[in-house]
Design a protein around this motif. Sequence first.
Motif, PDB file in Angstrom:
ATOM      1  N   ILE A  25      40.376  13.344  19.578  1.00  0.00           N
ATOM      2  CA  ILE A  25      39.896  12.388  18.576  1.00  0.00           C
ATOM      3  C   ILE A  25      38.396  12.544  18.383  1.00  0.00           C
ATOM      4  O   ILE A  25      37.897  12.612  17.254  1.00  0.00           O
ATOM      5  N   GLU A  26      37.665  12.635  19.484  1.00  0.00           N
ATOM      6  CA  GLU A  26      36.209  12.786  19.392  1.00  0.00           C
ATOM      7  C   GLU A  26      35.837  14.095  18.726  1.00  0.00           C
ATOM      8  O   GLU A  26      34.956  14.146  17.864  1.00  0.00           O
ATOM      9  N   ARG A  27      36.514  15.168  19.089  1.00  0.00           N
ATOM     10  CA  ARG A  27      36.195  16.484  18.538  1.00  0.00           C
ATOM     11  C   ARG A  27      36.401  16.542  17.033  1.00  0.00           C
ATOM     12  O   ARG A  27      35.591  17.141  16.311  1.00  0.00           O
ATOM     13  N   THR A  28      37.461  15.906  16.558  1.00  0.00           N
ATOM     14  CA  THR A  28      37.820  16.022  15.151  1.00  0.00           C
ATOM     15  C   THR A  28      37.254  14.901  14.290  1.00  0.00           C
ATOM     16  O   THR A  28      36.817  15.133  13.161  1.00  0.00           O
ATOM     17  N   LEU A  29      37.234  13.678  14.819  1.00  0.00           N
ATOM     18  CA  LEU A  29      36.859  12.524  14.003  1.00  0.00           C
ATOM     19  C   LEU A  29      35.504  11.923  14.361  1.00  0.00           C
ATOM     20  O   LEU A  29      34.985  11.077  13.621  1.00  0.00           O
ATOM     21  N   GLY A  30      34.936  12.346  15.490  1.00  0.00           N
ATOM     22  CA  GLY A  30      33.697  11.733  15.955  1.00  0.00           C
ATOM     23  C   GLY A  30      32.536  11.856  14.993  1.00  0.00           C
ATOM     24  O   GLY A  30      31.650  11.009  14.959  1.00  0.00           O
ATOM     25  N   LYS A  31      32.530  12.896  14.173  1.00  0.00           N
ATOM     26  CA  LYS A  31      31.421  13.081  13.231  1.00  0.00           C
ATOM     27  C   LYS A  31      31.512  12.141  12.035  1.00  0.00           C
ATOM     28  O   LYS A  31      30.508  11.843  11.389  1.00  0.00           O
ATOM     29  N   ASP A  32      32.718  11.672  11.709  1.00  0.00           N
ATOM     30  CA  ASP A  32      32.944  10.865  10.516  1.00  0.00           C
ATOM     31  C   ASP A  32      33.172   9.388  10.802  1.00  0.00           C
ATOM     32  O   ASP A  32      33.074   8.563   9.892  1.00  0.00           O
ATOM     33  N   TYR A  33      33.487   9.068  12.050  1.00  0.00           N
ATOM     34  CA  TYR A  33      33.893   7.700  12.376  1.00  0.00           C
ATOM     35  C   TYR A  33      33.218   7.208  13.648  1.00  0.00           C
ATOM     36  O   TYR A  33      32.888   7.988  14.541  1.00  0.00           O
ATOM     37  N   GLU A  34      33.056   5.898  13.706  1.00  0.00           N
ATOM     38  CA  GLU A  34      32.774   5.200  14.943  1.00  0.00           C
ATOM     39  C   GLU A  34      34.056   4.473  15.331  1.00  0.00           C
ATOM     40  O   GLU A  34      34.623   3.735  14.515  1.00  0.00           O
ATOM     41  N   TYR A  35      34.527   4.678  16.540  1.00  0.00           N
ATOM     42  CA  TYR A  35      35.802   4.099  16.934  1.00  0.00           C
ATOM     43  C   TYR A  35      35.704   3.478  18.315  1.00  0.00           C
ATOM     44  O   TYR A  35      34.773   3.737  19.088  1.00  0.00           O
ATOM     45  N   TYR A  36      36.692   2.653  18.616  1.00  0.00           N
ATOM     46  CA  TYR A  36      36.724   2.015  19.926  1.00  0.00           C
ATOM     47  C   TYR A  36      38.175   1.827  20.334  1.00  0.00           C
ATOM     48  O   TYR A  36      39.043   1.575  19.492  1.00  0.00           O
ATOM     49  N   SER A  37      38.449   1.959  21.621  1.00  0.00           N
ATOM     50  CA  SER A  37      39.803   1.839  22.150  1.00  0.00           C
ATOM     51  C   SER A  37      39.881   0.703  23.154  1.00  0.00           C
ATOM     52  O   SER A  37      38.976   0.529  23.981  1.00  0.00           O
ATOM     53  N   ARG A  38      40.958  -0.041  23.049  1.00  0.00           N
ATOM     54  CA  ARG A  38      41.206  -1.113  24.001  1.00  0.00           C
ATOM     55  C   ARG A  38      42.672  -1.117  24.395  1.00  0.00           C
ATOM     56  O   ARG A  38      43.545  -0.850  23.573  1.00  0.00           O
ATOM     57  N   VAL A  64      23.617  16.528  25.928  1.00  0.00           N
ATOM     58  CA  VAL A  64      23.194  15.457  25.015  1.00  0.00           C
ATOM     59  C   VAL A  64      24.161  15.424  23.838  1.00  0.00           C
ATOM     60  O   VAL A  64      24.476  16.463  23.253  1.00  0.00           O
ATOM     61  N   PHE A  65      24.622  14.212  23.487  1.00  0.00           N
ATOM     62  CA  PHE A  65      25.484  14.047  22.320  1.00  0.00           C
ATOM     63  C   PHE A  65      24.608  13.806  21.093  1.00  0.00           C
ATOM     64  O   PHE A  65      23.741  12.929  21.108  1.00  0.00           O
ATOM     65  N   ILE A  66      24.821  14.609  20.052  1.00  0.00           N
ATOM     66  CA  ILE A  66      24.065  14.481  18.808  1.00  0.00           C
ATOM     67  C   ILE A  66      25.039  14.136  17.686  1.00  0.00           C
ATOM     68  O   ILE A  66      26.053  14.812  17.509  1.00  0.00           O
ATOM     69  N   LYS A  67      24.731  13.105  16.930  1.00  0.00           N
ATOM     70  CA  LYS A  67      25.540  12.768  15.752  1.00  0.00           C
ATOM     71  C   LYS A  67      24.633  12.437  14.586  1.00  0.00           C
ATOM     72  O   LYS A  67      23.623  11.750  14.740  1.00  0.00           O
ATOM     73  N   SER A  68      25.022  12.925  13.399  1.00  0.00           N
ATOM     74  CA  SER A  68      24.233  12.702  12.200  1.00  0.00           C
ATOM     75  C   SER A  68      25.049  11.970  11.154  1.00  0.00           C
ATOM     76  O   SER A  68      26.099  12.444  10.738  1.00  0.00           O
ATOM     77  N   TRP A  69      24.574  10.813  10.739  1.00  0.00           N
ATOM     78  CA  TRP A  69      25.204  10.106   9.625  1.00  0.00           C
ATOM     79  C   TRP A  69      24.975  10.835   8.298  1.00  0.00           C
ATOM     80  O   TRP A  69      25.920  11.027   7.537  1.00  0.00           O
ATOM     81  N   PRO A  70      23.753  11.267   7.968  1.00  0.00           N
ATOM     82  CA  PRO A  70      23.542  11.945   6.679  1.00  0.00           C
ATOM     83  C   PRO A  70      24.306  13.259   6.551  1.00  0.00           C
ATOM     84  O   PRO A  70      24.744  13.623   5.455  1.00  0.00           O
ATOM     85  N   LEU A  71      24.464  13.989   7.655  1.00  0.00           N
ATOM     86  CA  LEU A  71      25.091  15.314   7.591  1.00  0.00           C
ATOM     87  C   LEU A  71      26.545  15.316   8.019  1.00  0.00           C
ATOM     88  O   LEU A  71      27.218  16.357   7.893  1.00  0.00           O
ATOM     89  N   ASN A  72      27.059  14.182   8.515  1.00  0.00           N
ATOM     90  CA  ASN A  72      28.419  14.123   9.044  1.00  0.00           C
ATOM     91  C   ASN A  72      28.673  15.251  10.047  1.00  0.00           C
ATOM     92  O   ASN A  72      29.601  16.044   9.911  1.00  0.00           O
ATOM     93  N   ARG A  73      27.840  15.286  11.053  1.00  0.00           N
ATOM     94  CA  ARG A  73      27.963  16.280  12.115  1.00  0.00           C
ATOM     95  C   ARG A  73      27.944  15.584  13.461  1.00  0.00           C
ATOM     96  O   ARG A  73      27.353  14.519  13.619  1.00  0.00           O
ATOM     97  N   ALA A  74      28.580  16.222  14.425  1.00  0.00           N
ATOM     98  CA  ALA A  74      28.514  15.737  15.800  1.00  0.00           C
ATOM     99  C   ALA A  74      28.726  16.917  16.727  1.00  0.00           C
ATOM    100  O   ALA A  74      29.537  17.807  16.437  1.00  0.00           O
TER     101      ALA A  74
END
Length: 819
Positions: free
Chosen positions: A156-169, A623-633
């Motif tokens: 999930i993180e590998r594929t969707l982490g760049k486009d979404y913020e998610y949480y699991s419970r 280090v985890f890098i994520k970009s909102w403008p570029l949709n990258r992670a």
Amino acid sequence: MHKPSTPTSISLFSSGGIGDFGLKQAGFRTLATAELLPKRLEIQRLNNIADDDSGYICGDLNNPQVLNKVLSQAEKHTSTTGQPVTLVTATPPCQGMSVANHKKSDELARNSLVVRSIEIVSSVQPLVFVFENVPAFLKTECTGSDGVNRPIEAEIERTLGKDYEYYSRTLQLHQFGSPSSRKRSITIGVRNDVLWATPLDLFPSESPASSLEELIGHLKPLGNPQEFDREDIWHAFRPYKEHMRSWISATPEGESAFDNEDSANRPHRIINGVRVDNVRKNGDKYRRVPWDSIPPCVHTRNDILASQNTVHPRDDRVFSIRELMLMMGLTEDFQWVSDLEVQAAVTDEDIQKLLKRHAPNIRQCLGEGVPAPIFRKIGENIVNHLLSQSTIKSGRVKRNPLSAPITTAQKAAYTEIDANRKKANAAYYTQPLPAFAVLKRVWQGVRETNKNIKVLEPSVGSGVFVTVLSQLIDKESVDLTVVDIDSIAIRNIKCLSAEVRNKFSNIQSINENYLNIDFESPFDFAIGNPPFGRGPKSENAKWGDSFEIADQFFRKTITEAEKVALVFPKAILHSQGYQNLRDALLDKGDLHSILDFGELAFPDAKVETIGIHLQKISTNDSVFIKSWPLNRARQVQQSYIADPSFPSWVIYRDSKFDHVIENSKTGRLSAWRDRSLSRKKGTKTGPYVVFRGKNVGTDGFIVRSSEDYRVDQQLGEAVRTKVDSLSGNVRLLVPNLSYYPRAVEFPNDPMAIPEGSCAVLYGDLRPDEAKRVVKFASTSAYSDFYRIACNFATRSINVDQCLAFWWVVPNDELVTNAI
């Protein structure tokens, strides 16, 4: 600009559509519902789950044709309406993950069906996605879309982490609106651009379940194994062998038949005339469920006495279909078969045949389904907390600034603040999703500790971070200390709702300048959004020699907390003004994550920010890098992006960037920029000609303009004197604040001077080196390189000493290949 229309959904592995029925109750239109078995899709048709017949998609999602049908439905919707799909839900097969499955074999292929769900979310890009499954779901191994086996959570993180913020419970659903007990993992993701809502806002709220007797006690008692309710044919159960009845009739409420005193009344078999006791694998098999208990979890094998918690509290039978429907929150208008088929069942024999034909499928659908109230609540939260505040402009979803905030975090983020207070305190409030993104990553690192967690918020403002943190707290004990120089901010924190305040073990509020407070004991982590204004240096330069208040805050928090997670000006990555802070931070700890929000963190200010998480103790260099403008992670090594040989951090550094570095010389030029000239001071006849950034053309040419201006002798001479005093034999003119770099040799005119819209690069270069700098500066290869050096910033890119380092002197081969 217009509001989104009716909320829409796509349902994957939808079985009989029980969860989708809940979404329908919340007002959702189902665009596509994908299910392997036709008989289950038929149930959905009877309940009008999908908009039209094309929305019922039967088949294996591993089949590209089936998968493409789902994607086509989404595409048809977006192209026709201009609206994004609101929600994608997925409840992939869980048998390989369930603790109830004692016959597990190689379930990797079945577990990997979740990857199709992830791929569909990635392709459709709904505003929200929801994955529901058993508690072991996220830790279960799957084969990713790249062919590599990894835990589902990592996929999930590998594929969707760049486009979404998610949480699991993992929730006991009976505490959140489900009528029966059901422990499930729920993962909710919110698309990056939905800045006003977080996954935490969309989870169902707590709501206690009734007892089993309150839920089903009003239904008619059923005695013999062939009996059913003539007025309600679904109030019926599967017959069982007569010799088993004594096992159940002898069993007291709340007990298992395995515990009966008389061995003849315990589950057994007769083999060759010899009694052989059945093996007791679970304590809840052949168990008569107590009336006063929470209704039990509905399993797929709910039709047999030997399954888990299937025996009625009073009658000698398993629960009826109607009772199971009530446990799954289904109302009487939910249909299993057509009205015509029911009407045709006139005699008892007809009804028995109808039940025999449909009951196995119905009971399996009930066991596999998501309780309808859970998806209804999630759907209602999406409508109320997300869609009600959204508009679409130029195909993009944005928050309508005129909409009324609903959640506590929204009320904090979008609170009205007096202009004088905002200016005096440099008060800009973080939007909910960026605040969640920062908090989530620091919270994950401390929530598993068994100790009391101590948290510091040094500039609490309107309390956005406090309210989001309160939503993250489950059973942890958290002491919170909040500080703010603004007495109104502290007063507002004291007036937070009991729902927020009660999540904390203790809240200490301090109305003072954080920089002047000495705390005796350390904090586990510090969070927040420090003031972005300028002020006096702290006393005795205790917290550095910068006038930037945020700089001083960061230096102080890292001395007082093991982890620090702040929303901070993006200029910290590459500005000369923050170079000392960068060095100081890495002396204290290690980078954990950097979230590039661009200009999206604040609702009412065009300021580029990052979320930066630093910790004193790190187990690796990652280090985890994520970009909102570029949709990258991505995950990278700290030593790679914070290379000690570089004057700045380069978070988007890549192989192409490295290629330029390897074929160039860096740090050969320095930068100077005038701050005195402006058009307001210009004249038409002054002796000095002023050059602006717009005069710096491509391919090394000066471009003149009718907008050019001159200045008088006194102003011009002061600037020219400074230009002439710069060391070195080379002067180059380059535009400031531009991500389209270019350079020209400084005009050979003693009356030429630059204004602040361009910078002068100076140093000692050979003539051929200077020419290569100018040629290379106009190429796309250098533009790409320079934008990475500037961390794709658009505002905080003044050409200072740090950025001058990246005006490289390329070798001949690099220039030749770039032109």
